[in-house]
Design a protein around this motif. Structure first.
Motif, mmCIF file in Angstrom:
data_model
loop_
_atom_site.group_PDB
_atom_site.id
_atom_site.type_symbol
_atom_site.label_atom_id
_atom_site.label_comp_id
_atom_site.label_asym_id
_atom_site.label_seq_id
_atom_site.Cartn_x
_atom_site.Cartn_y
_atom_site.Cartn_z
ATOM 1 N N THR A 16 0.848 -1.181 0.000
ATOM 2 C CA THR A 16 0.000 0.000 0.000
ATOM 3 C C THR A 16 0.888 1.238 0.000
ATOM 4 O OG1 THR A 16 -0.115 0.193 2.416
ATOM 5 C CG2 THR A 16 -1.710 -1.271 1.348
ATOM 6 N N ASN A 17 0.277 2.397 0.094
ATOM 7 C CA ASN A 17 1.040 3.636 0.173
ATOM 8 C C ASN A 17 1.833 3.747 1.470
ATOM 9 O OD1 ASN A 17 0.286 4.646 -2.322
ATOM 10 N ND2 ASN A 17 -1.588 5.580 -1.517
ATOM 11 N N GLU A 18 1.499 2.896 2.443
ATOM 12 C CA GLU A 18 2.195 2.942 3.724
ATOM 13 C C GLU A 18 3.430 2.043 3.753
ATOM 14 O OE1 GLU A 18 1.384 5.111 5.965
ATOM 15 O OE2 GLU A 18 -0.289 5.782 4.731
ATOM 16 N N GLY A 19 3.480 1.048 2.864
ATOM 17 C CA GLY A 19 4.618 0.149 2.874
ATOM 18 C C GLY A 19 4.388 -1.087 2.037
ATOM 19 N N TYR A 20 5.245 -2.083 2.270
ATOM 20 C CA TYR A 20 5.263 -3.264 1.425
ATOM 21 C C TYR A 20 4.930 -4.516 2.230
ATOM 22 C CZ TYR A 20 7.848 -0.033 -1.562
ATOM 23 O OH TYR A 20 8.210 1.051 -2.314
ATOM 24 N N GLN A 21 4.134 -5.373 1.603
ATOM 25 C CA GLN A 21 3.805 -6.662 2.201
ATOM 26 C C GLN A 21 3.439 -7.636 1.080
ATOM 27 O OE1 GLN A 21 0.500 -6.912 5.023
ATOM 28 N NE2 GLN A 21 1.765 -8.261 6.295
ATOM 29 N N PHE A 22 3.915 -8.867 1.210
ATOM 30 C CA PHE A 22 3.683 -9.870 0.180
ATOM 31 C C PHE A 22 3.134 -11.138 0.824
ATOM 32 C CE2 PHE A 22 7.189 -7.102 -0.930
ATOM 33 C CZ PHE A 22 6.870 -6.687 -2.217
ATOM 34 N N GLU A 23 2.244 -11.796 0.099
ATOM 35 C CA GLU A 23 1.654 -13.041 0.582
ATOM 36 C C GLU A 23 2.140 -14.181 -0.301
ATOM 37 O OE1 GLU A 23 -2.623 -14.310 -0.093
ATOM 38 O OE2 GLU A 23 -2.709 -13.802 2.044
ATOM 39 N N PHE A 24 2.780 -15.171 0.320
ATOM 40 C CA PHE A 24 3.289 -16.332 -0.404
ATOM 41 C C PHE A 24 2.390 -17.521 -0.100
ATOM 42 C CE2 PHE A 24 6.684 -13.367 0.139
ATOM 43 C CZ PHE A 24 7.461 -13.469 -1.001
ATOM 44 N N PHE A 25 2.064 -18.313 -1.123
ATOM 45 C CA PHE A 25 1.130 -19.416 -0.938
ATOM 46 C C PHE A 25 1.634 -20.676 -1.632
ATOM 47 C CE2 PHE A 25 -0.061 -16.870 -4.571
ATOM 48 C CZ PHE A 25 -0.206 -17.798 -5.583
ATOM 49 N N CYS A 26 1.168 -21.820 -1.129
ATOM 50 C CA CYS A 26 1.494 -23.119 -1.697
ATOM 51 C C CYS A 26 0.649 -23.336 -2.944
ATOM 52 C CB CYS A 26 1.224 -24.228 -0.676
ATOM 53 S SG CYS A 26 1.430 -25.910 -1.313
ATOM 54 N N GLU A 27 1.288 -23.751 -4.031
ATOM 55 C CA GLU A 27 0.564 -23.955 -5.287
ATOM 56 C C GLU A 27 -0.171 -25.281 -5.336
ATOM 57 O OE1 GLU A 27 2.677 -21.449 -8.715
ATOM 58 O OE2 GLU A 27 4.011 -22.997 -7.898
ATOM 59 N N ARG A 28 -0.080 -26.038 -4.256
ATOM 60 C CA ARG A 28 -0.821 -27.303 -4.212
ATOM 61 C C ARG A 28 -2.048 -27.198 -3.316
ATOM 62 N NH1 ARG A 28 -1.606 -32.214 -1.781
ATOM 63 N NH2 ARG A 28 -1.757 -33.983 -3.233
ATOM 64 N N CYS A 29 -1.855 -26.796 -2.049
ATOM 65 C CA CYS A 29 -2.988 -26.742 -1.111
ATOM 66 C C CYS A 29 -3.545 -25.332 -0.933
ATOM 67 C CB CYS A 29 -2.588 -27.313 0.242
ATOM 68 S SG CYS A 29 -1.409 -26.290 1.177
ATOM 69 N N GLY A 30 -2.795 -24.308 -1.347
ATOM 70 C CA GLY A 30 -3.288 -22.934 -1.241
ATOM 71 C C GLY A 30 -2.971 -22.248 0.071
ATOM 72 N N ASN A 31 -2.455 -22.985 1.061
ATOM 73 C CA ASN A 31 -2.076 -22.352 2.326
ATOM 74 C C ASN A 31 -0.884 -21.427 2.114
ATOM 75 O OD1 ASN A 31 -4.073 -23.700 3.710
ATOM 76 N ND2 ASN A 31 -2.747 -25.374 4.350
ATOM 77 N N GLY A 32 -0.758 -20.432 2.963
ATOM 78 C CA GLY A 32 0.352 -19.510 2.772
ATOM 79 C C GLY A 32 0.668 -18.681 3.990
ATOM 80 N N TYR A 33 1.605 -17.766 3.790
ATOM 81 C CA TYR A 33 2.074 -16.890 4.853
ATOM 82 C C TYR A 33 2.248 -15.481 4.284
ATOM 83 C CZ TYR A 33 3.501 -21.495 6.626
ATOM 84 O OH TYR A 33 3.528 -22.806 7.017
ATOM 85 N N SER A 34 2.041 -14.485 5.127
ATOM 86 C CA SER A 34 2.288 -13.095 4.747
ATOM 87 C C SER A 34 3.605 -12.644 5.353
ATOM 88 C CB SER A 34 1.153 -12.182 5.236
ATOM 89 O OG SER A 34 -0.037 -12.438 4.528
ATOM 90 N N SER A 35 4.392 -11.941 4.559
ATOM 91 C CA SER A 35 5.661 -11.415 5.063
ATOM 92 C C SER A 35 5.377 -10.257 6.016
ATOM 93 C CB SER A 35 6.519 -10.935 3.895
ATOM 94 O OG SER A 35 5.884 -9.855 3.215
ATOM 95 N N PRO A 36 6.294 -9.979 6.954
ATOM 96 C CA PRO A 36 6.102 -8.835 7.861
ATOM 97 C C PRO A 36 5.985 -7.531 7.079
ATOM 98 C CG PRO A 36 7.857 -10.264 8.640
ATOM 99 C CD PRO A 36 7.513 -10.745 7.268
ATOM 100 N N PHE A 37 5.131 -6.635 7.547
ATOM 101 C CA PHE A 37 4.914 -5.364 6.857
ATOM 102 C C PHE A 37 6.170 -4.495 6.950
ATOM 103 C CE2 PHE A 37 3.324 -1.007 6.500
ATOM 104 C CZ PHE A 37 2.555 -1.110 5.356
ATOM 105 N N GLN A 38 6.604 -3.978 5.811
ATOM 106 C CA GLN A 38 7.771 -3.100 5.741
ATOM 107 C C GLN A 38 7.304 -1.677 5.457
ATOM 108 O OE1 GLN A 38 11.102 -4.742 3.346
ATOM 109 N NE2 GLN A 38 9.776 -6.528 2.993
ATOM 110 N N HIS A 39 7.458 -0.798 6.407
ATOM 111 C CA HIS A 39 7.011 0.579 6.233
ATOM 112 C C HIS A 39 7.833 1.272 5.150
ATOM 113 C CE1 HIS A 39 4.081 0.963 9.483
ATOM 114 N NE2 HIS A 39 4.878 0.167 10.184
ATOM 115 N N SER A 40 7.157 2.100 4.361
ATOM 116 C CA SER A 40 7.816 2.831 3.289
ATOM 117 C C SER A 40 8.241 4.212 3.780
ATOM 118 C CB SER A 40 6.872 2.985 2.090
ATOM 119 O OG SER A 40 7.412 3.854 1.132
ATOM 120 N N VAL A 41 9.510 4.552 3.553
ATOM 121 C CA VAL A 41 10.001 5.872 3.959
ATOM 122 C C VAL A 41 9.434 6.969 3.077
ATOM 123 C CG1 VAL A 41 12.145 4.961 4.897
ATOM 124 C CG2 VAL A 41 12.047 5.606 2.496
#
Length: 219
Positions: A16-41
């Motif tokens: 978002t305009n506040e920072g960066y965050q990415f969601e990674f998911f398994c291409e088989r079962c669809g489960n995933g994890y979100s990376s910690p939010f990185q604030h944008s300077v």
């Protein structure tokens, strides 16, 4: 030479305009994890520069506003060094949770969909203990189905063959009887019971006066 960013195809960008965050998911079962939010300077800080420029006014204010606008423009770009660094960092943080199968190329979660013994994902190399358990459960269901079908569960259940739901004569609801309850028309079940057969050869006579099979009088 510019630094290369390791790229994966199993993520979604939720920045978002506040920072960066990415969601990674398994291409088989669809489960995933979100990376910690990185604030944008350049997110909140850029807006502060714009706001400060508007408050100060004059040449200094114009310069501050331009700096704030530039910061926002850099942040809103689809690609950029800041965003690439944020993605590279997120990939590094999430790498321990996923393994890429060298047979099918899919990214699989280590917790569920990766077969350590085979070095492949469970789609390419299913875990044998899980497969055996599944096959046993399926066999039990089939065997129970056979045993249940061998027992007569219709004892005491009344039913009629050739039940007609709608009367062919008036279109009314027959009620499931031998004759229509609306107009009295004989239904299939009643008609079948009143068929006439040749007493000599057993041929269905219908309305004939003589048997079409042997010529015997209908009687």
């Amino acid at each position: 030479m510019a630094d290369m960013v390791f790229f994966t195809d199993n993520y979604q960008d939720h920045s978002t305009n506040e920072g960066y965050q990415f969601e990674f998911f398994c291409e088989r079962c669809g489960n995933g994890y979100s990376s910690p939010f990185q604030h944008s300077v350049t997110g909140f800080g850029g807006r502060l520069l714009q706001l400060g420029g508007e408050l100060v006014g004059g040449e200094a204010g114009d310069k501050a506003s331009r700096l704030g606008f530039d910061a926002q423009w850099l942040r809103s770009s689809t690609r950029g060094r800041t965003r690439d660094r944020a993605l590279a960092k997120a990939v590094e943080q999430m790498a321990s949770n996923f393994v890429q199968c060298h047979r099918c190329g899919d990214w699989s979660c280590k917790a569920i969909c990766w077969n350590d013994e085979r070095g492949l994902c469970t789609r390419c190399a299913p875990k044998l203990d899980q497969e055996i358990a599944g096959m046993q459960a399926a066999a039990q269901i089939d065997q129970l189905d056979d045993r249940i079908r061998q027992q007569d569960w219709t004892a005491g259940v009344e039913y009629r063959q050739q039940v007609t739901a709608r009367c062919p004569s008036c279109g009314g609801d027959t009620g499931g009887g031998k004759f229509c309850r609306e107009c009295g028309h004989a239904l299939a079940a009643a008609s079948a019971e009143h068929k006439k057969f040749c007493t000599n050869c057993g041929t269905d006579l219908g309305t004939a006066k003589f048997c079409g099979g042997c010529g015997w009088p209908a009687g």
